[in-house]
Design a protein around this motif. Structure first.
Motif, short mmCIF file in Angstrom:
data_model
loop_
_atom_site.label_atom_id
_atom_site.label_comp_id
_atom_site.label_asym_id
_atom_site.label_seq_id
_atom_site.Cartn_x
_atom_site.Cartn_y
_atom_site.Cartn_z
N ARG A 114 -36.33 17.91 -2.56
CA ARG A 114 -36.32 17.29 -3.89
C ARG A 114 -35.22 18.28 -4.56
O ARG A 114 -35.14 17.84 -5.73
CB ARG A 114 -37.55 17.29 -4.47
CG ARG A 114 -38.74 16.58 -3.92
CD ARG A 114 -39.85 16.97 -4.58
NE ARG A 114 -40.89 15.55 -4.32
CZ ARG A 114 -40.96 14.78 -5.26
NH1 ARG A 114 -40.56 15.18 -6.41
NH2 ARG A 114 -41.82 13.76 -5.15
N GLU A 146 -40.78 21.51 -9.15
CA GLU A 146 -41.82 21.37 -10.47
C GLU A 146 -42.90 20.80 -9.96
O GLU A 146 -42.93 19.63 -9.50
CB GLU A 146 -41.00 20.44 -11.61
CG GLU A 146 -39.76 21.24 -11.98
CD GLU A 146 -40.20 22.26 -13.07
OE1 GLU A 146 -41.09 21.91 -13.91
OE2 GLU A 146 -39.67 23.34 -13.10
N ASP A 161 -45.27 19.38 -11.45
CA ASP A 161 -45.80 18.23 -12.32
C ASP A 161 -45.13 16.82 -11.55
O ASP A 161 -45.61 15.81 -11.79
CB ASP A 161 -45.23 18.44 -13.66
CG ASP A 161 -46.29 19.29 -14.14
OD1 ASP A 161 -45.96 19.88 -15.55
OD2 ASP A 161 -47.24 19.65 -13.79
N GLN A 162 -44.00 17.02 -10.81
CA GLN A 162 -43.29 15.90 -10.49
C GLN A 162 -43.54 15.30 -9.02
O GLN A 162 -43.34 14.43 -8.49
CB GLN A 162 -41.51 16.14 -10.64
CG GLN A 162 -41.18 16.37 -11.88
CD GLN A 162 -39.70 16.84 -11.76
OE1 GLN A 162 -39.15 16.65 -10.74
NE2 GLN A 162 -39.51 17.37 -12.85
N ASP A 204 -46.39 13.80 -7.37
CA ASP A 204 -47.54 13.04 -7.61
C ASP A 204 -47.76 11.90 -6.89
O ASP A 204 -48.65 11.34 -7.10
CB ASP A 204 -47.77 12.92 -9.16
CG ASP A 204 -46.40 12.13 -9.63
OD1 ASP A 204 -46.24 11.56 -10.62
OD2 ASP A 204 -45.49 11.66 -8.64
#
Lengths: 99, 160
Positions: free
Chosen positions: A86, A90, A92-93, A95
């Motif tokens: 990716r 992060e 948070d990304q 998911d």
């Protein structure tokens, strides 16, 4: 020297580590916060071992150090794989389980 | 007492550096603060007469684990800084502060003024004795675990 001094310091390190795990969004920084938690556990183990005048606390602290080293190796390998796919880590990304 | 002063000195260093690990915006500064934490734990172990654990802490944590972290930061560099997220940090701060309060209350309530007075006679020999007699199975299992972690991380991280 009081036992509770060491235990309070270990509790402080543990809670700072928990705060880091909850707040940080970079995968490597989360792993660093986990190292803080493991060090707090080590301090607790050695303090109780010294309190009971037994070396078993130190023996288990050595086991925790070995396991932490293994965990950091695998954790960073996983973070590297995520980065390759990716180009950022992060958390948070990340998911979705579908790759 | 000299030991009390040493304890408070190293405890302050470790606590401040741990705070910098979780709040530094620059990721390299966070890694360097982690070095201070890990190296500062070793004198605390020595104060409790755990000299073998202190030396292993320096060798393994400061010597290998933090190098791995610096390599990991270098290879996954996606910006120099890691911004702090305000919405979660207040709730996380409340959770960890509450948990710290509970832990301190439990510790002081249970152990109050108990003293630590470890015997300082040859703990490394005693550690080796107990490790390789009563805990030899766990010792061998740790070796297998390290082998599995070694092979696993190489397989995961290689390029093919």
């Amino acid at each position: 020297m009081l036992l509770s001094q060491y235990l309070v310091l270990a509790a402080l390190l543990f809670c700072v580590g928990v705060y880091g795990v909850l707040t940080r969004r970079n995968g490597v920084l989360v792993l660093m916060s986990i190292e803080l938690i493991l060090n707090a556990v080590n301090l607790n183990l050695v303090a109780f071992g010294a309190f009971h005048d037994s070396v078993v606390g130190q023996v288990f602290a050595l086991f925790v150090i070995a396991i932490a080293a293994a965990e950091v190796g695998i954790g960073l390998a996983i973070v590297l794989l995520i980065y390759r796919r990716r180009s950022n880590i992060e958390l948070d990304q990340i998911d979705a389980l579908k790759g | 007492m000299f030991q009390q002063a040493a304890f408070y000195l190293f405890a302050t260093v470790v606590a401040l550096a741990a705070w910098r690990v979780v709040t530094a915006k620059d990721m390299t500064r966070a890694a360097l603060a982690l070095v201070v934490v890990l190296a500062g734990m070793a004198p605390l172990f020595i104060l409790m007469a755990a000299e073998f654990v202190a030396v292993v802490q320096i060798l393994v944590y400061v010597g290998a684990v933090i190098i791995l972290f610096l390599f990991g930061l270098m290879l996954t560099r996606s910006g120099k800084t890691s911004p702090v997220d305000r919405s979660t940090s207040l709730l996380a701060g409340a959770v960890s502060a509450g948990f710290f309060a509970v832990l301190v209350f439990a510790v002081v309530d249970a152990f109050g003024y108990a003293e630590v007075a470890p015997s300082t006679i040859g703990t490394t020999a005693r550690v080796g004795d107990v490790l390789l007699r009563q805990h030899v199975i766990a010792f061998e299992a740790i070796s297998v675990l390290l082998l599995a972690a070694l092979v696993g991380s190489i397989v995961l991280a290689r390029r093919d």
